[in-house]
Design an enzyme around this catalytic site. Structure first.
Site: not given
Ligand SMILES: *Cc1c(COP(=O)(O)O)cnc(C)c1O
Length: 401
Positions: A94, A116, A383
């Site tokens: 993010k 948000e 992610s």
């Molecule tokens: C917010 C988040 C997601 C999901 O958001 P996307 O916009 O679909 O990438 C996935 N993994 C983590 C660790 C997150 O914080």
């Protein structure tokens, strides 16, 4: 920085049938201005250079492209690599997006930032960028989420942000987005709205894609270096779709590279308790853009559910809807239980505790790799890190036993 699918979106912000800008005139005008400013920034060498420098010196990029050798051996199939977005400052992908949007706000001379947040991940990332760039930060968060995510509220406050509890509707993410858009209508002259995923009205989906594409661009280079060729499969979890589109988009024209998005099946696709918008949704409009939505007969978004708060959204990014409809990418799903198993498995085999969101991609990617020949390469986007989920997992394990 560039992505290879130059024709997406079209001039009106459409990816095929999806995306666009379905808003009252006043908000639509604000989005049109933002789009012009984004186009100018994208074409500015200084802007691109500054973005790159912050990604390197503050976020810690490039993130590792890690060969999971032990995991690969245990699965006995394709070679598995993990793209380590969990190692970024603040622990997820993010931060890439909020640094980009903060630099855009700075360029526009806007010192007041609104955002948000649902579980608080995007709120914390936004508050981080605002601390760094000395900007005022107001985070809208449903009252119910404020209660559930007290620790993240405190984190945002530590970073200097003001958290506003939204008392409308179901008091969750959807209501927080509405509150932020309402604020923007009255405040856009000095205020910038930082949106947390590749969703929302044009230009947000293309803007967020642009800032997250660093993930896929690095994978291209790193995989060429490690293997002398591109991967066979890219696997990422899909909430709104930003980590996935950042990984996929730079490979759009490389048709031999298969793109696989993984949606949250929650307690099962045959129950109401999931958030698999592409797999089970129908075309509709949510938050000013067209996509696959989990909705009732009247077009109202359904209450959705996933163990992963970051995947818990009834809509999904328009570019993914287009990839799904055109067949460029495939979308599967993983249940809570499978995600928890993958969370435990990766922790034990590689010593890496993944975010419960990312665990969805790990689960699907491992099943895929197991059934492929040894000369194939699967890359899973990690992610985020799982420290934030340890408490919840401990709780869930007690229930299982
Ligand atoms: C917010 C988040 C997601 C999901 O958001 P996307 O916009 O679909 O990438 C996935 N993994 C983590 C660790 C997150 O914080």
């Amino acid at each position: 920085m560039m992505t290879t699918n130059k024709n997406l979106p079209d001039n009106n912000g459409f990816f095929g049938d999806f995306g666009g800008r379905f808003l009252p005139d006043e908000l639509s005008k604000i989005m049109a201005e933002l789009k012009n400013e984004f186009e100018e920034a994208k074409n500015s060498d200084d802007f691109r250079e500054e973005f790159k420098t912050y990604l390197k010196d503050y976020v810690g990029r490039p993130s590792l492209f890690y060969y999971a050798e032990k995991l690969t051996k245990e699965l006995g199939g394709a070679k598995v690599y993990l793209k380590r977005e969990d190692l970024n400052h603040t622990g997820s992908h993010k931060i890439n997006n909020v640094i980009g949007q903060a630099l855009l706000a700075k360029r526009l001379g806007k010192k007041r930032i609104i955002a948000e947040t649902g579980a608080g991940q995007h709120g914390v990332a936004t508050a981080t960028a605002c601390a760094l760039f000395d900007m005022e930060c107001i985070v809208y968060m449903g009252e119910e989420d404020v209660r559930r995510q007290a620790l993240n509220v405190f984190r945002m406050e530590l970073l200097g942000a003001k958290v506003v509890a939204v008392k409308d509707g179901t008091r969750t993410l959807k209501d927080a987005v509405d509150a932020a858009l309402t604020d923007l209508m009255g405040s856009y002259k000095d205020t910038f709205y930082m949106l947390g995923s590749a969703v929302g009205p044009d230009p947000y989906p293309q803007m967020v894609k642009y800032f997250q594409s660093v993930i896929g661009e690095e994978i291209k280079e790193q995989c060429m270096q490690a293997e002398g060729r591109l991967p066979d499969y890219l696997v990422a979890c899909v909430g709104g779709g930003s980590n996935a589109i950042g990984m996929f988009a730079p490979f759009y024209e490389d048709k031999d590279v298969k793109l696989v998005g993984v949606e949250p099946a929650g307690r099962g696709l045959d129950t109401p308790d999931h958030a698999a918008s592409i797999t089970k949704g129908t075309k509709g409009i949510i938050h000013g853009f067209k996509c696959f939505v989990l909705q009732d007969d009247k077009g109202e978004p359904l209450p959705v559910y996933s163990i992963a708060a970051g995947l818990d959204y009834p809509g999904v990014g328009p570019e993914h809807c287009f990839y799904a409809e055109s067949g460029r990418a495939e979308y599967g799903s993983v249940t809570d239980k499978q995600a928890v198993d993958a969370f435990l498995y990766l922790s034990k085999t590689e010593g890496i505790i993944p975010a419960i969101e990312s665990s969805h991609a790990v689960s699907y990617g491992c099943q895929l790799a197991r059934n492929l020949p040894k000369d194939k390469i699967v890359v899973i986007n990690l992610s985020g890190r799982g420290d934030k989920d340890v408490h919840e997992i401990a709780h869930v394990l007690k229930e299982y036993m």
